[in-house]
Design a protein around this motif. Sequence first.
Motif, short mmCIF file in Angstrom:
data_model
loop_
_atom_site.label_atom_id
_atom_site.label_comp_id
_atom_site.label_asym_id
_atom_site.label_seq_id
_atom_site.Cartn_x
_atom_site.Cartn_y
_atom_site.Cartn_z
N LYS A 250 0.84 -1.21 0.00
CA LYS A 250 0.00 0.00 0.00
C LYS A 250 0.87 1.26 0.00
CE LYS A 250 -4.39 -1.58 1.97
NZ LYS A 250 -4.31 -2.97 1.55
N PHE A 251 2.00 1.21 0.72
CA PHE A 251 2.92 2.34 0.74
C PHE A 251 3.42 2.64 -0.67
CE2 PHE A 251 7.32 3.92 1.06
CZ PHE A 251 7.11 5.07 1.80
N LEU A 252 3.77 1.60 -1.43
CA LEU A 252 4.24 1.80 -2.80
C LEU A 252 3.14 2.37 -3.71
CD1 LEU A 252 6.33 -1.47 -3.17
CD2 LEU A 252 7.24 0.87 -3.22
N ILE A 253 1.89 1.91 -3.51
CA ILE A 253 0.77 2.43 -4.32
C ILE A 253 0.58 3.92 -4.05
CG2 ILE A 253 -1.73 2.37 -4.62
CD1 ILE A 253 -1.63 -0.63 -4.14
N TYR A 254 0.52 4.30 -2.78
CA TYR A 254 0.23 5.70 -2.43
C TYR A 254 1.40 6.63 -2.77
CZ TYR A 254 -3.73 3.72 0.11
OH TYR A 254 -4.88 3.05 0.44
N THR A 255 2.63 6.15 -2.58
CA THR A 255 3.76 7.01 -2.94
C THR A 255 3.88 7.16 -4.46
OG1 THR A 255 5.23 5.08 -2.73
CG2 THR A 255 5.13 6.58 -0.87
N TYR A 256 3.51 6.11 -5.19
CA TYR A 256 3.51 6.21 -6.65
C TYR A 256 2.51 7.29 -7.10
CZ TYR A 256 3.08 4.95 -11.57
OH TYR A 256 3.06 4.99 -12.94
N GLU A 257 1.37 7.36 -6.44
CA GLU A 257 0.35 8.35 -6.79
C GLU A 257 0.81 9.78 -6.50
OE1 GLU A 257 -3.21 7.37 -4.72
OE2 GLU A 257 -3.55 5.50 -5.82
N SER A 258 1.59 9.95 -5.42
CA SER A 258 1.85 11.31 -4.93
C SER A 258 3.28 11.80 -5.15
CB SER A 258 1.53 11.37 -3.43
OG SER A 258 2.21 10.34 -2.72
N PHE A 259 4.23 10.91 -5.44
CA PHE A 259 5.62 11.34 -5.62
C PHE A 259 5.76 12.12 -6.92
CE2 PHE A 259 10.16 10.37 -6.74
CZ PHE A 259 10.72 11.07 -5.69
N LYS A 260 6.51 13.22 -6.88
CA LYS A 260 6.60 14.12 -8.03
C LYS A 260 7.78 13.82 -8.95
CE LYS A 260 3.03 16.36 -6.60
NZ LYS A 260 1.74 16.08 -7.25
N GLY A 261 8.73 13.02 -8.50
CA GLY A 261 9.90 12.73 -9.32
C GLY A 261 9.69 11.51 -10.19
N SER A 262 10.82 10.93 -10.67
CA SER A 262 10.77 9.71 -11.47
C SER A 262 10.21 8.57 -10.63
CB SER A 262 12.19 9.36 -11.95
OG SER A 262 12.19 8.10 -12.56
N LYS A 263 9.42 7.69 -11.29
CA LYS A 263 8.74 6.62 -10.54
C LYS A 263 9.11 5.23 -11.03
CE LYS A 263 4.77 9.67 -9.84
NZ LYS A 263 3.30 9.82 -9.94
N ASP A 264 10.15 5.13 -11.85
CA ASP A 264 10.52 3.84 -12.43
C ASP A 264 10.90 2.82 -11.37
OD1 ASP A 264 10.04 4.88 -14.89
OD2 ASP A 264 12.14 5.35 -15.34
N ILE A 265 11.67 3.25 -10.38
CA ILE A 265 12.11 2.33 -9.33
C ILE A 265 10.93 1.89 -8.47
CG2 ILE A 265 13.66 2.03 -7.35
CD1 ILE A 265 15.50 4.11 -8.57
#
Length: 660
Positions: A250-265
């Motif tokens: 769930k942490f990865l899902i929510y940070t993917y939604e809200s993180f502003k930088g590159s999300k490939d990792i």
Amino acid sequence: MYPTDIYIDKLLKSFDLILKHTIDNRDDTIILKLVDQLANALKDNHLYDTVTNYIRTNVLNNHLELTDKDAEQQLFCLNLLKCIISIKYNPSFESQVQELILGYLSEDFYSIDSTILCSLVDLITQIQELDEQIRLKIFNLDSVVHFLHPNNKSVYVRNSFKLLLIKHLHEPAMVKLVKSMPEPIKLHNLDIFHTSGLLLTNLESKWELIDLHSIKHYSYMLSYDVESEQVLCQIADNFELHGHYDLAQKFLIYTYESFKGSKDILLKKFFAPFKRRKSQLDPIFKYYIHNLKTFIKFNLINFNMSDHVSISDVFYLLKSLNLKLKFKKSILECLIDYFEMKKNLENYFLSALNEGIESIFMFKLDGELSIELLKLCALESTQIIEKVCFDKIDLGELQIYVSLSRYMLKSMSVNGIDRLLKKCLSVLFESEDADIKDLIMSLFIELKNYDIFIFNDQIMEKILLLCLAESEAFLRREYLKFLTKFYSIQPNEIISEFFCYFLLYDHDWQCQLYCIDYFDQVFDNLIRQKSGHVIPICASLATGIDDADQHVVNACCKILTKLKLSNDFSNLLEKLEKPQSGLVNELKEKSKWLAVGCEESVLVYNLDKFNKVSLPMLEEKMSISSQSSDLYEMNATAILDDIISAYQFDWDDQKALDCY
């Protein structure tokens, strides 16, 4: 439109009964429903003033010892007060309400019943100018910690208190109070900080205090503060290393939604469970399936699964002995959801998957034919059913292919199911299994058209006989649903006699409604043909307005009203000849068993009852039936009046409960 004096008297009498009698033999749902409906009705100024004055006189001015009353009576008063205050600002009334609230806030008010406490907090939240004494009781560190502690048994109380806090967080003193809370309480209630914009520092080091209630807000708040994907992935690793797989995902899902930088990792990390080898997979996939479905649903356009998951990854999991069958099925369901929406962009990936599914797995998962594998292949080619030898499959496999056909019918054109339909018909007539019959009839109902060489007269007669002999109401409904659809597409005026018979003699109202709906669909066509079968339909509908079920009464009244409003129809009816088909009698003679209506007199050809039906009679019956059939389809006044009426009887009178 709202209310007459008689109406208001009834309402106030119901209040009296609630406040002055014990309610140990009543369902408190009716009391809450009364308040719910009043929320709309009290927008009428006259009714608002009347109810407000009543509450002043009987609850506030008389210093009613509300805390000693039954819980249902307390809830009624608290919810009604909240309802009144929320409609308009009334300073003098609000002041009296706050005096009543203070009566609840004794030294041990934490021990109040949680349902009452929740309503009390909701009431306090509605107050515009909060009394200083109430502030001192509610807004202190001990109180805040008690209400927001994760061990608080009532999540409703905790959430209500959060709303109260957030409402007042524009006040500097409240900000100071919230920031003084112990660290664990802060971390368990991050929604307060996230919603109000209050900042917390060094969040990345506090992951151990995070739970499922706070993970979403923790993820969002942390994503705003950090600049590196690696930091976020390390926290996900920390959760996972401590066995908190659900939190990590769930942490990865929510940070993917809200993180502003590159999300490939972050993406690579989220799809990492597909790369697992040798380790026990069940603990990970127990949560991953749901989280993967969520991720696909909300982020579909942002990624291609083929960039992160390989064919060998999928096949390894499907063959693994370390993963339960139910999780394998769920993985395939996720892939189906994904390819349903993205097969055009991922056609190569889907094609490669299906090649292996057919050649390696032969559509079987752990040795059993898999509907999920078949659906994946159907997404690429609708010809999959054409390859099946239906003469050699058992009932279990037939069910799977029927389910596959139903799935395909919903989203694609399906050809070549003639052999399947013929197999289904033979099973329908030979099997005693109600579940397989139900499934087969569902397939027949979902067909868009019917091949009359498959559904010929002999076959349709057999289905009519099954319907007559079926003792299970749920199966009779399926038969009638199919028959009414089939004969709407393939008109047959004689068949109306069959549906008249079921309207008159079936005791399941849903079966009767299918028949009435059929009449509604074909009636205009029968009139154009000047068919005499209009006569038994009219006679049956006229009998139906006295049915025991109000759904049936209402449906019959609607059709009869249209007929009675037409002068042309009355003139036509006099010229029609009575039909002499005798279909139902013929079917009865052929049937070995009759489960519906064994009466000798099948149809009523006499139109006396129909001729006696008048528009005022129909209007009255429709009014009664609409009030009885479905409470939630009535308008606000009718709902309120129905509930109020329940209080016009003595407490022990069963009529009060019957009315509800």
